[in-house]
Design a protein around this motif. Structure first.
Motif, PDB file in Angstrom:
ATOM      1  N   ARG A 189       0.835  -1.197   0.000  1.00 16.00           N
ATOM      2  CA  ARG A 189       0.000   0.000   0.000  1.00 16.00           C
ATOM      3  C   ARG A 189       0.878   1.258   0.000  1.00 16.00           C
ATOM      4  NH1 ARG A 189      -5.211  -1.367   3.939  1.00 16.00           N
ATOM      5  NH2 ARG A 189      -6.102  -2.931   2.517  1.00 16.00           N
ATOM      6  N   ILE A 190       0.566   2.178  -0.921  1.00 13.41           N
ATOM      7  CA  ILE A 190       1.292   3.435  -1.050  1.00 13.41           C
ATOM      8  C   ILE A 190       0.400   4.563  -0.528  1.00 13.41           C
ATOM      9  CG2 ILE A 190       2.379   5.066  -2.651  1.00 13.41           C
ATOM     10  CD1 ILE A 190       3.836   2.481  -2.559  1.00 13.41           C
ATOM     11  N   GLY A 195      -4.403  10.231  -1.504  1.00 16.63           N
ATOM     12  CA  GLY A 195      -5.076   8.948  -1.371  1.00 16.63           C
ATOM     13  C   GLY A 195      -4.116   7.784  -1.214  1.00 16.63           C
ATOM     14  N   VAL A 196      -4.709   6.604  -1.034  1.00 19.35           N
ATOM     15  CA  VAL A 196      -3.953   5.371  -0.811  1.00 19.35           C
ATOM     16  C   VAL A 196      -4.128   4.462  -2.018  1.00 19.35           C
ATOM     17  CG1 VAL A 196      -3.620   3.391   0.729  1.00 19.35           C
ATOM     18  CG2 VAL A 196      -4.387   5.589   1.679  1.00 19.35           C
ATOM     19  N   TYR A 197      -3.009   3.854  -2.443  1.00 22.81           N
ATOM     20  CA  TYR A 197      -3.030   2.973  -3.612  1.00 22.81           C
ATOM     21  C   TYR A 197      -2.482   1.613  -3.201  1.00 22.81           C
ATOM     22  CZ  TYR A 197      -3.884   7.233  -6.189  1.00 22.81           C
ATOM     23  OH  TYR A 197      -4.442   8.399  -6.644  1.00 22.81           O
ATOM     24  N   GLU A 198      -3.192   0.580  -3.618  1.00 20.66           N
ATOM     25  CA  GLU A 198      -2.727  -0.789  -3.371  1.00 20.66           C
ATOM     26  C   GLU A 198      -2.207  -1.336  -4.695  1.00 20.66           C
ATOM     27  OE1 GLU A 198      -4.335  -3.615  -0.240  1.00 20.66           O
ATOM     28  OE2 GLU A 198      -5.405  -4.222  -2.058  1.00 20.66           O
ATOM     29  N   CYS A 199      -0.941  -1.712  -4.721  1.00 25.54           N
ATOM     30  CA  CYS A 199      -0.339  -2.052  -6.002  1.00 25.54           C
ATOM     31  C   CYS A 199       0.397  -3.375  -5.950  1.00 25.54           C
ATOM     32  CB  CYS A 199       0.605  -0.945  -6.456  1.00 25.54           C
ATOM     33  SG  CYS A 199       1.787  -0.479  -5.219  1.00 25.54           S
ATOM     34  N   GLU A 200       0.514  -3.969  -7.127  1.00 25.62           N
ATOM     35  CA  GLU A 200       1.247  -5.219  -7.275  1.00 25.62           C
ATOM     36  C   GLU A 200       2.751  -4.951  -7.240  1.00 25.62           C
ATOM     37  OE1 GLU A 200       1.939  -8.397 -10.904  1.00 25.62           O
ATOM     38  OE2 GLU A 200      -0.022  -7.430 -10.716  1.00 25.62           O
ATOM     39  N   PHE A 201       3.162  -3.813  -7.820  1.00 22.57           N
ATOM     40  CA  PHE A 201       4.593  -3.519  -7.903  1.00 22.57           C
ATOM     41  C   PHE A 201       4.806  -2.009  -7.968  1.00 22.57           C
ATOM     42  CE2 PHE A 201       8.930  -3.574  -9.344  1.00 22.57           C
ATOM     43  CZ  PHE A 201       9.432  -4.774  -8.860  1.00 22.57           C
ATOM     44  N   VAL A 202       5.875  -1.530  -7.292  1.00 24.56           N
ATOM     45  CA  VAL A 202       6.223  -0.106  -7.256  1.00 24.56           C
ATOM     46  C   VAL A 202       7.535   0.111  -7.995  1.00 24.56           C
ATOM     47  CG1 VAL A 202       6.852   1.841  -5.769  1.00 24.56           C
ATOM     48  CG2 VAL A 202       5.046   0.269  -5.066  1.00 24.56           C
ATOM     49  N   ILE A 203       7.559   1.131  -8.853  1.00 20.83           N
ATOM     50  CA  ILE A 203       8.790   1.520  -9.554  1.00 20.83           C
ATOM     51  C   ILE A 203       9.142   2.932  -9.103  1.00 20.83           C
ATOM     52  CG2 ILE A 203       9.898   1.961 -11.776  1.00 20.83           C
ATOM     53  CD1 ILE A 203       6.805  -0.132 -11.847  1.00 20.83           C
ATOM     54  N   ASN A 204      10.286   3.045  -8.439  1.00 21.88           N
ATOM     55  CA  ASN A 204      10.754   4.328  -7.928  1.00 21.88           C
ATOM     56  C   ASN A 204      11.661   4.973  -8.961  1.00 21.88           C
ATOM     57  OD1 ASN A 204      12.047   6.427  -6.575  1.00 21.88           O
ATOM     58  ND2 ASN A 204      13.109   5.093  -5.111  1.00 21.88           N
TER      59      ASN A 204
END
Length: 429
Positions: A189-190, A195-204
């Motif tokens: 969770r980001i 707002g809040v985002y639930e993601c499979e993968f994060v790319i910074n």
């Protein structure tokens, strides 16, 4: 109450932090491979490419500065072709003006020889020119005995490229979240200011702040970003006094190429950039976006570099600070040409800030790309120059790494190894 909070969480497959050239090309590559996956790009500014990507010189480098074992060598060579093709296919401006690298004296001829060796190893075309041949190509060029010519160096408009990629991404279903600031994460969770985002993968791909976000995930702990300001001066007298990019022999021990002449997409002439150490990450001018915490941290590392004189930092700092004086910057550029009107430079262009990665343990400036991550996130810690040129093949590399990590995690979820025996997990039964 829990149900209400859950309803406010927005699901997404791939969450990219940063809408510079890296974030844009990675989003593009993800959509090419996984068209049905949800991809969103979060950007703290009002539009794409507001920092390094939109403020760089616009030069598409050919790839001869770098050792053959570096990612930069490969991605620059491939990226030059890929970005040139992208501009041509999309009707974007490109100026195929080439580049001449000149020597000031006998001592710099060895530097030219080394660049030629690197170009040969990297499969990049470089052509030897006598001083007379160089003058025939550009009558204003001044070099000692000989020079190197790079026919595949070009110039583009970086903002035009980035905006076109935004449009292409939006047409392919990528969602852009502007004025959206990363705050923290909790597993997948980001949390942002919007707002809040639930993601499979994060790319910074956060550029100047990539290290801070990586640290929040437990990566890149031995690194920090040290910012350097790049200033360009535009020559407004005419567009004809210089007809090609003209570069000096660089100091290959640091990542800066020295003050040079750049021909832009509209054939304008500019000189720069500087590599002036600055005191906070967005220290473009005056006290704009001053950040006290960043100031203290950056001063601390600059003091360490100064005290230990790592990579000759003292000399670099003194020499670069002199370039705040317009006359000094112009005088440096005049070493490469025969004649130019110094009064033709009548103002600075929008400055840029390079997010240069520093190894805190060795006090070395990291000169190649650095990626760290796991099955939930990947962090582009060092998208070092010429990142713009490298961006398309580098994005392919990043997505390859994401695929490997996700595949490995998928296998690990279904099986694991203990003392040489294979067991099925509950999810694999």
């Amino acid at each position: 109450m829990k149900k209400e909070i859950t309803n406010l969480i927005k699901p997404v497959d791939y969450f990219i932090i940063g809408a510079g050239i890296m974030g844009l090309t990675i989003a593009r590559e993800l959509k090419k491979r996984y068209p049905h996956k949800a991809v969103c790009v979060a950007e703290k500014e009002a539009e794409v490419a507001m920092h390094a990507s939109g403020r760089n010189s616009g030069v598409l480098h050919a790839g001869f500065y770098y050792t053959s074992d570096s990612l930069k060598a490969r991605f620059t060579r491939e990226g030059n072709k890929a970005m040139s093709r992208y501009c041509e296919e999309n009707g974007l401006k490109i100026n195929k003006c080439g580049k001449i690298i000149v020597a000031n004296d006998e001592g710099e001829l060895a530097g030219l020889e080394e660049l030629k060796r690197r170009g040969d190893r990297n499969g990049v075309e470089l052509i030897w020119l006598s001083a007379e041949e160089a003058r025939k190509m550009d009558s204003n060029v001044r070099t000692h005995i000989k020079a190197l010519y790079s026919p595949n160096t070009s110039s583009v408009d970086p903002m035009q490229v980035c905006r076109r990629m935004q449009v292409e991404n939006e047409q392919n279903g990528v969602e852009f979240l502007f004025h959206t600031i990363y705050l923290r994460h909790d597993n997948n969770r980001i949390f942002t200011n919007r707002g809040v985002y639930e993601c499979e993968f994060v790319i910074n791909a956060a550029g100047l702040y990539a290290d801070k976000i990586a640290h929040d995930y437990g990566f890149g702990k031995k690194y920090t970003i040290i910012p350097f300001k790049g200033i360009f001066l535009k020559y407004n007298k005419n567009k004809s006094d210089v007809v090609t990019n003209i570069y000096p022999v660089p100091n290959l021990e640091n990542p800066f190429l020295g003050v040079h002449f750049t021909k832009t997409v509209d054939n304008s002439i500019k000189i720069g950039p500087t590599a002036i150490p600055v005191f906070w990450r967005e220290n473009y001018s005056g006290f704009h976006r001053f950040n006290a915490r960043e100031f203290i941290q950056i001063i601390y590392y600059q003091a360490k570099l100064f005290r230990k004189n790592a990579f000759n930092f003292r000399r670099l700092a003194f020499e670069e600070m002199k370039k705040y004086k317009k006359k000094h910057l112009i005088d440096l550029s005049f070493k490469m040409i025969n004649q130019l009107d110094p009064k033709g430079f009548d103002g600075s262009l929008k400055p840029g800030i390079r997010a240069q990665l520093l190894n805190k343990e060795t006090l070395e400036l990291v000169q190649d790309f650095v990626l760290e991550g796991d099955h939930q996130s990947i962090h582009i810690l060092n998208a070092v120059s010429p990142a713009f040129t490298c961006s398309i093949p580098f994005a392919e590399h990043v997505v390859n790494e994401i695929a490997k990590k996700q595949e490995a995690n998928s296998r690990n979820r279904s099986t694991y190894q203990v003392k040489g025996y294979r067991y099925l997990t509950r999810s694999g039964r």
